[in-house]
Write an enzyme that holds these catalytic residues in place. Structure first.
Site, PDB file in Angstrom:
ATOM      1  N   TYR A 118       0.819  -1.228   0.000  1.00  0.00           N
ATOM      2  CA  TYR A 118       0.000   0.000   0.000  1.00  0.00           C
ATOM      3  C   TYR A 118       0.845   1.268   0.000  1.00  0.00           C
ATOM      4  O   TYR A 118       2.039   1.228   0.222  1.00  0.00           O
ATOM      5  CB  TYR A 118      -1.076  -0.004   1.074  1.00  0.00           C
ATOM      6  N   GLU A 119       0.175   2.373  -0.288  1.00  0.00           N
ATOM      7  CA  GLU A 119       0.819   3.686  -0.494  1.00  0.00           C
ATOM      8  C   GLU A 119       1.829   3.647  -1.644  1.00  0.00           C
ATOM      9  O   GLU A 119       2.848   4.334  -1.621  1.00  0.00           O
ATOM     10  CB  GLU A 119       1.488   4.183   0.784  1.00  0.00           C
ATOM     11  N   GLY A 120       1.536   2.848  -2.645  1.00  0.00           N
ATOM     12  CA  GLY A 120       2.433   2.690  -3.787  1.00  0.00           C
ATOM     13  C   GLY A 120       3.310   1.480  -3.585  1.00  0.00           C
ATOM     14  O   GLY A 120       4.115   1.432  -2.655  1.00  0.00           O
TER      15      GLY A 120
END
Length: 586
Positions: A436-438
């Site tokens: 997550y978050e890239g």
């Protein structure tokens, strides 16, 4: 199973001996009164809260999970009460802006507290972590009215925040998102769409949940330039600041996940929800990335926290578990920590953890300097270093964090695979940090495609020059010679690889095939730099501290930094073997 022990001793060593925290704070207007003694007192109290209140809820929250019944989200037993205690104690506003009721303490303290929070209960830590990121986006981009209406309660943590980006057909490529925003005529908008993977999308703590939602205006062009950012609260807020009627926001379902079961990850429906634009229309990603960059650093710290907790428990188990013969064959059974392979697993994790903690403090100091240093050039320099290191902290900390959790589980043998020992939860929980978050592949591409070319390559060269200068200083300290030499050699490999990537920037397959190997090479070299700094400062300290730091640094030099040889070799082979197989043959 021994309880988590907050690493205050190592933090004290880093702040006092390695980074001269008092002098740094003296140079930053507004932080002059924050000294090491005060910082450690705050962190000791925070560590007690994490260890005594949050860690005991970690396994039970994982077992119970969150529930959705009749549209209402329930968090596991004890979580809502713990969150209200967290807010009442002031932890939500630790580094928050004093203008909106925060304590205004340095980022260094926030990052170190976040590590302990993640060690104790990663699912819980997402609530304040996401809220803080939402606060930053609103503070940097929203109108004065929105700031005054929402930031005081969000800064304290009484209201929480959530980030609503992803849709079923729009993940990394946000240009594909389809959520719409229709202007009403009074300055507000009606939001229509569905978002998935929304951490902290709803809960049962009371208060409000403030969603930052990416959507398109009716006349928006296709692509990312047509995306705007909107603030949409769970409850509309009256003019006097009290909560009004429920907004047209609902939880469609809860995601069934591999880990972080104590965290409600939601499918959110915006069925004509009222929202207000944050920043300029059409520049929503610009505003959202203020939050995203803050969250990417936070995610790296989450993985560091899990690694610390897992390694602690593995080391304790290895000292107590009796198995096998001593190396001389005389004694049996012996604690498994006497076996070389067990020691190697523990040392691999520990040598990463302590270097990563040091690098996180260094990065946090740059963040504080970028915000407060009186010299504009120093602010710009520090801001550049933060931008350069953000994908490294997110990508490398989470890669090494998972590796450390798996090695720690391995130390337990079959017991590591059994739920009651808690090690398999660490592995499940930390796995999301790489995603997550890239994803970490995206972080690596950000590093090689965006960060390396900044200032025509001058930024990364300035960073390398800083490392060289500090290695020259550590090389004269006898205890640091071994780690310094190994790091200098790794830095030479990193510099050569950097030049090759920059020279091949016209071919996208060069950067694409090199990215993840390059990020790991960058991280290992940076960790070596931190170890050289630490050992040079430990050289004149009490024997236990010196012996421990020197031994860990030597292990890192002998067993971890040689990975840079293989990484450079792989990078030198170029993209050909990565790209030559036809996609139909996979």
């Amino acid at each position: 199973m021994p309880a988590y022990n907050p690493p205050i001793g190592d933090i004290a060593f880093l702040l006092t001996e390695v980074f001269d925290f008092d002098a740094v704070m003296q140079s930053l207007p507004g932080h002059e009164e924050v000294d090491t003694e005060f910082a450690l007192s705050i962190l000791e109290e925070g560590g007690r809260f994490c260890a005594r209140v949050l860690e005991p809820l970690n396994r039970s929250a994982d077992e119970q999970g969150c529930k959705l019944e009749n549209g209402v989200v329930s968090t596991p037993e004890g979580i809502a009460e713990a969150y209200r205690s967290f807010v009442a104690a002031g932890w939500g506003g630790l580094s928050g802006d004093v203008e909106f009721g925060g304590q205004g303490l340095p980022r260094v303290l926030q990052i170190l507290f976040d590590e302990m929070l993640s060690s104790a209960n990663m699912s819980f830590g997402l609530f304040p972590g996401l809220t803080r990121g939402a606060v930053e986006a609103i503070a940097h981009h929203a109108s004065k009215d929105l700031k005054e209406k929402y930031l005081p309660n969000m800064t304290s943590g009484e209201w929480t925040g959530a980030m609503a980006l992803t849709e079923a057909s729009a993940g990394t490529d946000l240009s594909l998102l389809s959520t719409r925003a229709e202007p009403i005529g009074d300055g507000s908008y009606r939001l229509q769409g569905t978002k998935i993977f929304i951490s902290s999308g709803d809960h049962d703590f009371g208060g409000n949940v403030i969603h930052l939602v990416l959507a398109r205006l009716p006349d928006a062009p296709k692509g990312i330039k047509g995306i705007s950012l909107f603030l949409a609260p769970k409850f509309l807020v009256n003019d006097d600041g009290s909560l009004g009627e429920r907004n047209s926001i609902s939880v469609g379902s809860l995601e069934h996940k591999m880990g972080i079961h104590g965290q409600p990850t939601c499918v959110m429906n915006y069925d004509g929800a009222t929202g207000w634009v944050v920043g300029e229309p059409g520049r929503g990603l610009n505003a959202m990335f203020t939050m995203m960059n803050a969250e990417r650093l936070f995610v790296g710290i989450q993985a560091l926290g899990i690694a610390e907790a897992a390694n602690q428990k593995a080391a304790n188990y290895a000292r107590e578990r009796l198995q096998g013969r001593s190396l001389d064959g005389i004694q049996t059974p012996v604690p498994i920590i006497e076996h070389p392979d067990v020691r190697k697993m523990l040392l691999s994790g520990r040598s990463f953890i302590e270097a990563a903690r040091a690098l996180s403090i260094w990065t946090a100091i740059q963040m504080d300097s970028a915000a407060r240093h009186p010299d504009p050039k120093m602010r710009e320099r520090a801001d550049g270093f933060v931008a350069l290191l953000t994908p490294v902290v997110k990508g490398a900390f989470t890669d090494f964090g998972l590796e450390t959790a798996v090695l720690s589980q391995q130390v337990f043998g079959g017991h590591g695979y059994i739920r009651e020992w808690g090690m398999e939860q660490f592995v499940r929980d930390v796995r999301i940090t790489q995603i997550y978050e890239g994803t970490n592949g995206v972080q690596a591409m950000d590093l090689v495609s965006r960060k390396l070319p900044m200032e025509d390559g001058a930024l990364v060269l300035r960073f390398f020059e800083l490392i060289k200068q500090e290695l020259q200083a550590t090389s004269v300290v006898p205890a640091s010679e071994r780690i310094t030499k190994a790091t200098e050699e790794a830095l030479s490999r990193l510099e050569r690889s950097t030049r090759a990537i920059l020279a091949g920037s016209a071919d996208p397959t060069v950067a694409g095939s090199a990215a993840t190997d390059y990020l790991r090479l960058f991280a290992l070299t940076s960790f070596g730099w931190m170890w050289a700094k630490m050992v040079s400062k430990a050289d004149n300290m009490d024997a236990p501290i010196k012996c421990r730091k020197v031994a860990l640094a030597n292990f890192f030099a002998d067993r971890m930094l040689p990975q840079t040889l293989a990484l450079e070799s792989a990078l030198n082979r170029g993209p050909r073997s990565v790209m030559e197989l036809d996609s139909a043959l996979f």
